[in-house]
Design a protein around this motif. Structure first.
Motif: not given
Length: 922
Positions: A429-431, A437-439, A452-455
């Protein structure tokens, strides 16, 4: 092939061909348009569109939802709604079902292609033009125009993303195997053109199929997943195909029969999950012999159908969601996941609304069709709606999971929320937040910040769920502060002291004391603190709330509408026991222009008067005025000016509040009095006889009634009396003022007058006739101030004074005309006149009556040198008369002449000649 992490991040951040926001602005129909909120999915109508099209249209926005341009297939308009340079003459057609579709060029975010198809009348084929949106100072310009790909094709075009790897796009249309169409051509070949980083590949992928399509009208749509293709053909039926987005090949045709008499399909659209197909089909009524019949709504009928593409028997899965009198309707999926339906009542007449399928992923009637769901203001929808790349609407993973269909989530400060993606074992899962990019690499993410969040999910075994290859989801998170909620006391007036502090409150008056009111804040009132916290059992009519006891405590809930964040506070309802008296306002003067006792009264000037009466400092008083007691009590419909309905007197209500503690000091009546203006003769004209100067005449202020002592008088010349003496012509003005200062002005015009003076000539005489007449001419313009009389030669009245200056049926003779000035008795002016004539007979028998014959109206003053000759019937001269003599006695040389008719000739001194005859009788 499995994607790497770096490539996945690049794909979700950089892919500019996969964005629902690019479909945020639609322009269509008769200058109609709508805009989708990129976060909430709400829809508002637009009134600035320039296209007026029966069917074809297309539009495109940027990734932020800002309009770039739109077209009807022939003319391109930029975001300023101006025609782009080189933006006319495209080879689409406004009567083509899908005259155009806009496709971005991969990897060049400023370049777009407009693909156009003509109508079955124009047969211009498939062409494309290139738009550079950065050209023309960022307003866009058409750079290349009408590059041809197919000579002729149907009125259909659709597009879908090919794959995420190359970012290429398929554009597909329907034509014949040879690409040439005539009336008998069989449409059986799909042409798919790939658009990639190098441009448009002019070599198509062709799919020729065993289908019989002869009608080019109707929509062509690819599913958001890119796996299905549907083709509606008005007279050739509805077809469903498989589509391979890797190869561009169309296969497995299936004819979907419509089990209804309205079996002419036109509009089609897939559900966001690509599992349901929606179709509009009509009776396609069209009367070529009597075109007026085409604009009768009852001649047209349209149905809205749903097909379940997962069913074993797709044809028999059809469900009719709507049936009504309508013409052809387009269907188009929107960024908010709803499908919209164009509404055209007849062939030429649109309708100012759109229908909507609110839950298009649900089977049957729970899909919830809503007719006229979107208002278009004064503009109209017609037959068409703008098509978009189907991949824009590919259903994404719901990572908010709160039961709403939008990707927007408002939260309150200090809240936390967990976004949850679909659990696919073994997946990565790439958030990201705001493309950073989040860890986190698990299926859920706890969010504490706006963004604005994306996965993107990299599934184990390369599971592909959409046209870009990877499952993904997004959410717009926004944190809000809690609204302010303050404890407050609302003080109301007590109109009935016997009720012991019970009265009616307008609770909304406490809004400003409780919070900082704004458009996105709602204040509700509750009887218990638990109800206020839970947001239940709000007082239903807060504007007319009657307290149950003195100093009753209520509880307010202040809610931010978008986020739902709220605070609560207490509201104490206090009742004031002070009173104010009935107030009679200082009279105002009636309006000069319409003195009927009905005036537009300004109320603000009474505030100071009332404050002085109550002995309250003006700096600590607030006075409001209302038309009735209920409004005053509830502080509704405050008025600042009022046009009274009762002449000369009106009762309103005034409410007094102290500013320092917002206490209602009291409510009572205020009587407004309108004073009548002085009743006078406003304008008058009189005359002054110049021949009587220096005698004076009197003029006055013209009061019609009432005592002159009740007024003051101010003459423009300085006099102050009701009546003044004057002896000069001119304009005299006086202001008449009553004791309340109400004034009215009177103007007296004094015109000069004298005895009459005569024109040159002074009269006109018609004599020697059967109707002798005299017309008198005087110099004065105002002839109506004179009268005219006629006196005979003995100075006796022949005609008494009359208004007319004309005397008719006058006997011959000598007269005097008297002209009398009658307005001011300036005097009489005489004028002698002569009317010439002759007697018809004479009788010389010495009886003293008619013994001689002589011309009449001749004297020493009038015509004394007249020559008169008398002849017998044989023309022999009998007698010459002296005009001033006694006349002829009937003798010739002393002998009587016989009784007979005798002739005469008269030459007057003024040169006139008259001839006639008379009779000698005995």
């Amino acid at each position: 092939m499995k994607k790497t992490l770096i490539f996945i991040i690049f794909c979700i951040i950089g892919l500019h061909t996969f964005s629902q926001n690019e479909a945020s602005n639609w322009y269509f129909g008769e200058n109609a348009g709508i805009k989708f909120n990129v976060f909430t999915g709400g829809v508002t109508f637009l009134a600035d569109g320039k296209i007026n099209t029966r069917e074809g249209c297309a539009s495109i926005s940027d990734s932020n939802g800002q309009l770039l341009f739109y077209t009807d297939g022939t003319t391109v308009y930029n975001s300023l709604h101006e025609v782009m340079p080189n933006g006319t003459g495209l080879l689409g057609d406004e009567s083509s079902t899908q005259s155009a579709i806009v496709v971005p060029k991969p990897n060049e975010p400023n370049i777009y292609y407009i693909f156009t198809v003509g109508s079955n009348q124009t047969n211009t084929g498939l062409n494309y033009s290139i738009v550079d949106v950065l050209a023309n100072s960022g307003n866009g310009e058409v750079k290349n125009k009408n590059t041809n790909l197919i000579t002729n094709c149907a009125e259909k075009i659709s597009a879908v993303v090919k794959d995420c790897d190359t970012k290429s796009i398929w554009v597909i249309t329907l034509s014949t195997a040879s690409g040439i169409i005539n009336r008998s051509s069989l449409l059986n070949t799909f042409y798919a053109y790939e658009i990639n980083g190098t441009g448009v590949n002019s070599v198509p992928v062709k799919s020729t199929l065993p289908i019989d399509i002869f009608d080019s009208r109707g929509y062509l749509k690819l599913s958001p997943s890119g796996t299905k293709l549907a083709c509606a053909n008005v007279t050739s039926g509805l077809y469903l195909f498989d589509f391979d987005s890797d190869t561009g090949i169309v296969s497995k045709p299936q004819l979907l029969n419509i089990n209804n008499i309205n079996d002419k399909p036109y509009g089609i659209e897939f559900s966001p999950n690509s599992e349901l197909l929606y179709v509009t089909s009509t009776n396609d009524f069209f009367d070529r012999t009597e075109p007026s019949n085409n604009n009768i709504p009852s001649n047209h009928n349209s149905i809205l159908l749903q097909y379940n593409l997962k069913a074993t028997d797709i044809v028999n899965s059809q469900v009719i969601l709507d049936s009504r009198d309508l013409y052809r309707s387009a269907l188009q999926l929107g960024p908010n996941g709803k499908i919209y339906r164009s509404l055209s009542t007849t062939y030429d007449i649109g309708f100012n609304g759109l229908g909507a399928i609110n839950n298009p992923n649900l089977l049957g009637t729970v899909a919830s069709y809503q007719h006229n769901a979107i208002n278009l203001g004064t503009n109209n929808s017609t037959q068409g709606l703008p098509p978009f790349i189907a991949s824009f609407f590919n259903e994404q993973i719901d990572i908010i999971k709160n039961g709403n269909s939008t990707s927007y989530l408002p939260l309150c400060e200090n809240d936390t929320y967990t976004l949850v993606a679909d659990i696919i074992p073994g997946s990565k899962y790439i958030w990201t937040r705001d493309n950073i990019l989040l860890p986190e690499s698990d299926f859920d993410l706890v969010v504490t910040e706006s963004g604005a969040y994306k996965v993107v999910i990299e599934p184990l075994g390369n599971v592909i769920t959409n046209s870009c290859g990877l499952p993904q989801g997004q959410a717009k998170i926004e944190f809000f502060e809690y609204p302010q909620a303050l404890d407050a006391t609302l003080l109301q007036c007590d109109l009935d002291l016997s009720s012991v502090g019970i009265t009616t409150f307008n609770l909304t008056e406490a809004n400003e004391m409780t919070t900082n009111p704004s458009d996105d804040i709602t204040v509700t009132f509750h009887n218990t603190p638990d109800d206020a916290i839970s947001g239940i059992n709000a007082i239903l009519n807060p504007e007319t709330y009657e307290n149950k006891q003195p100093n009753e405590v209520l509880y307010t809930r202040v809610t931010h509408d978008l986020s739902g964040c709220f605070e609560t506070a207490t509201l104490i309802l206090g009742v004031s026991n002070t009173q104010v008296p009935t107030y009679t306002a200082k009279p105002i003067c009636d309006e000069i222009d319409s003195p009927d006792g009905i005036n537009l009264i300004q109320l603000e000037p009474y505030v100071t008067e009332i404050a002085n009466t109550l002995l309250i400092p003006i700096s600590d008083i607030r006075v409001k005025f209302y038309a009735n007691l209920n409004d005053a009590l509830l502080e509704e419909n405050k008025i600042q000016e009022y046009r009274n309905t009762t002449p000369y007197s009106q009762f309103l209500y005034y409410r007094v509040e102290t500013i320092s503690n917002n206490e209602c000091y009291g409510i009572n009546e205020i009587e407004l009095i309108i004073d009548k203006l002085p009743e006078i003769i406003e304008n008058q004209t009189i005359y002054y006889c110049l021949n009587k100067f220096p005698e004076t005449i009197s003029i006055d202020a013209g009061l019609i009634s009432d005592s002159t002592n009740n007024y003051t008088y101010n003459w423009l010349h300085g006099e102050r009396d009701y009546e003044i003496q004057i002896n000069q012509p001119g304009t005299y003005t006086v202001a008449v003022t009553n004791t309340n200062g109400c004034s009215k002005t009177r103007t007296v015009i004094v015109e000069p007058l004298n005895t009459a003076t005569f024109s040159t000539p002074p009269y006109d005489i018609n004599d020697f006739s059967s109707n002798n007449s005299i017309t008198v001419f005087i110099n004065e313009d105002s002839q109506d101030v004179f009268q005219f009389a006629l006196l005979d030669e003995d100075n006796l009245i022949y005609r008494d004074f009359q208004d007319s200056n004309v005397f008719e049926n006058i006997s011959a003779g000598i007269y005097t005309i008297n002209v009398k000035e009658i307005k001011n008795d300036c005097g009489i002016t005489p004028l002698p006149v002569s009317v010439v004539g002759f007697p018809k007979f004479f009788t010389p028998n010495n009886d003293g009556i008619h013994d001689t014959w002589q011309i009449l109206g001749v004297s020493s003053m009038f015509q004394p040198n007249t020559k008169i000759q008398i002849f017998n019937r044989y023309g022999k001269l009998i007698k010459e008369l002296a005009p001033l003599g006694e006349g002829w006695n009937g003798l010739m040389n002393g002998n009587k002449l016989p009784a007979d008719d005798y002739w005469f000739s008269i030459r007057l001194q003024d040169g006139r000649i008259f001839k006639n005859h008379f009779t000698l009788k005995y």
